[in-house]
Design a protein around this motif. Structure first.
Motif, mmCIF file in Angstrom:
data_model
loop_
_atom_site.group_PDB
_atom_site.id
_atom_site.type_symbol
_atom_site.label_atom_id
_atom_site.label_comp_id
_atom_site.label_asym_id
_atom_site.label_seq_id
_atom_site.Cartn_x
_atom_site.Cartn_y
_atom_site.Cartn_z
ATOM 1 N N TYR A 1 43.496 46.777 25.958
ATOM 2 C CA TYR A 1 43.371 48.187 25.638
ATOM 3 C C TYR A 1 44.539 48.929 26.285
ATOM 4 O O TYR A 1 45.052 48.519 27.335
ATOM 5 C CB TYR A 1 42.054 48.765 26.180
ATOM 6 N N TYR B 1 35.738 48.640 20.428
ATOM 7 C CA TYR B 1 34.931 49.861 20.461
ATOM 8 C C TYR B 1 35.846 51.076 20.398
ATOM 9 O O TYR B 1 36.989 51.025 20.832
ATOM 10 C CB TYR B 1 34.105 49.933 21.742
ATOM 11 N N PHE C 1 40.551 41.122 24.996
ATOM 12 C CA PHE C 1 41.188 42.277 24.381
ATOM 13 C C PHE C 1 42.214 42.864 25.347
ATOM 14 O O PHE C 1 42.099 42.727 26.563
ATOM 15 C CB PHE C 1 40.152 43.376 24.090
ATOM 16 N N TYR D 1 30.545 53.803 30.153
ATOM 17 C CA TYR D 1 31.316 53.090 31.167
ATOM 18 C C TYR D 1 31.810 54.129 32.172
ATOM 19 O O TYR D 1 31.871 55.323 31.866
ATOM 20 C CB TYR D 1 32.536 52.387 30.556
ATOM 21 N N TYR E 1 44.939 47.810 30.010
ATOM 22 C CA TYR E 1 43.758 47.150 30.545
ATOM 23 C C TYR E 1 43.451 45.891 29.753
ATOM 24 O O TYR E 1 43.394 45.915 28.515
ATOM 25 C CB TYR E 1 42.532 48.067 30.454
ATOM 26 N N LEU F 1 31.876 44.858 28.038
ATOM 27 C CA LEU F 1 33.284 44.639 28.347
ATOM 28 C C LEU F 1 33.444 44.615 29.866
ATOM 29 O O LEU F 1 32.942 45.499 30.555
ATOM 30 C CB LEU F 1 34.147 45.754 27.771
ATOM 31 N N PHE G 1 36.426 44.835 32.495
ATOM 32 C CA PHE G 1 37.826 45.244 32.529
ATOM 33 C C PHE G 1 38.522 44.780 33.798
ATOM 34 O O PHE G 1 37.897 44.641 34.860
ATOM 35 C CB PHE G 1 37.923 46.776 32.490
ATOM 36 N N GLY G 2 39.822 44.568 33.681
ATOM 37 C CA GLY G 2 40.647 44.457 34.865
ATOM 38 C C GLY G 2 40.932 45.855 35.397
ATOM 39 O O GLY G 2 40.558 46.859 34.783
ATOM 40 N N LYS G 3 41.616 45.929 36.540
ATOM 41 C CA LYS G 3 41.890 47.231 37.153
ATOM 42 C C LYS G 3 42.986 47.999 36.433
ATOM 43 O O LYS G 3 43.180 49.180 36.678
ATOM 44 C CB LYS G 3 42.271 47.050 38.624
ATOM 45 N N LYS H 1 38.845 51.451 41.347
ATOM 46 C CA LYS H 1 38.040 50.322 40.879
ATOM 47 C C LYS H 1 38.231 50.109 39.375
ATOM 48 O O LYS H 1 38.880 50.874 38.697
ATOM 49 C CB LYS H 1 36.552 50.603 41.157
ATOM 50 N N GLU H 2 37.630 49.034 38.886
ATOM 51 C CA GLU H 2 37.709 48.747 37.466
ATOM 52 C C GLU H 2 36.802 49.677 36.669
ATOM 53 O O GLU H 2 35.873 50.269 37.209
ATOM 54 C CB GLU H 2 37.257 47.310 37.179
ATOM 55 N N ILE H 3 37.078 49.758 35.384
ATOM 56 C CA ILE H 3 36.155 50.422 34.456
ATOM 57 C C ILE H 3 34.939 49.506 34.350
ATOM 58 O O ILE H 3 35.078 48.317 34.054
ATOM 59 C CB ILE H 3 36.793 50.606 33.070
ATOM 60 N N ARG I 1 34.969 40.413 26.633
ATOM 61 C CA ARG I 1 33.646 40.777 26.105
ATOM 62 C C ARG I 1 32.739 39.582 26.215
ATOM 63 O O ARG I 1 33.081 38.489 25.758
ATOM 64 C CB ARG I 1 33.741 41.258 24.661
#
Lengths: 115, 112
Positions: B36, A104, B34, A35, B86, B100, B102-104, A41-43, B90
């Motif tokens: 994180y 993960y 999720f 990733y 975050y 996944l 993700f949001g920012k 920006k987002e991941i 998924r």
């Protein structure tokens, strides 16, 4: 058990150079993911290995990025040639199952700066 | 395509105050969500997942399918909660893989 390990932790390179990032997953984890988060920006997902095979590389931004996982152990992500917009943090994650209940396990990331 | 939105980039609260980190999603299928967390100089780690309905470090999150939300809550914030949070969804990628999204992220700062 050892966690997911990424090398180097930081890398500063000039535009046009080549950089290789490495990820060592948790031993026995067949699934390995890359990733990245670019500034602001987002991941975002890059790709997914199952053992040595690329299961899904739909997130790879362009052909300057090449990921390998020879032997199904560690993985490398090469950027050649690097561009300014490649700067960001590159994360690796691994899991034993394809859809693990626990999510993960992520590495600490490699911060790449292209100048 | 799926999307995760965290409307707050930064949230500052006083120690002992309630915390709510907002997360909204859009996804056509059945979502798997999720939270994180990334503490300073540490790696991204799973905080909790909607399917388990558990409470970790005093945090809870309820999936509201009607509002397509998965907000993270804690009744009394602690200084050690300061971190980047975050929200992630998924989903099956259609290529035999799960990704996944993700949001920012929201940076939570707990003021002593």
């Amino acid at each position: 058990e050892a966690g997911v390990t990424q090398f180097p932790s930081h890398s500063v390179i000039e535009k046009g150079q080549t950089v290789t990032l490495r990820c060592d997953p948790i031993s026995g984890h067949d699934n390995l993911y890359w990733y990245r988060r670019v500034m602001g920006k987002e991941i975002k997902f890059l790709l997914h290995f199952v053992k040595e095979s690329k299961q899904d590389e739909s997130g790879m931004p362009n052909n300057r990025f090449l990921a390998e996982r020879t032997g199904g152990t560690y993985s490398t992500l090469k950027v050649q040639p690097a561009e300014l917009e490649d700067s960001g943090v590159y994360f690796c994650a691994s899991s034993q199952d394809l859809q693990p209940d626990y999510g993960y396990t992520f590495g600490s990331g490699t911060r790449l700066t292209v100048v | 395509a799926q999307r995760v939105t965290q409307p707050e980039k930064l949230l500052s609260v006083f120690k002992g105050a309630p915390v709510e980190l907002k997360c909204n999603y859009s996804y056509s299928g059945s979502p798997e969500l999720f939270w994180y967390v990334q503490y300073s100089r540490q790696r991204l780690q799973l905080l909790l997942r909607h399917i388990s309905r558990e409470s970790i470090k005093g945090f809870t999150a309820d999936l509201n399918k009607g509002e397509t939300s998965f907000h993270l809550k804690k009744p009394f914030a602690q200084e050690e909660d300061s971190a980047m949070y975050y929200c992630a969804l998924r989903a099956h990628s259609g290529a035999g893989s799960y990704q996944l999204t993700f949001g920012k992220g929201t940076k939570l700062s707990v003021i002593p």
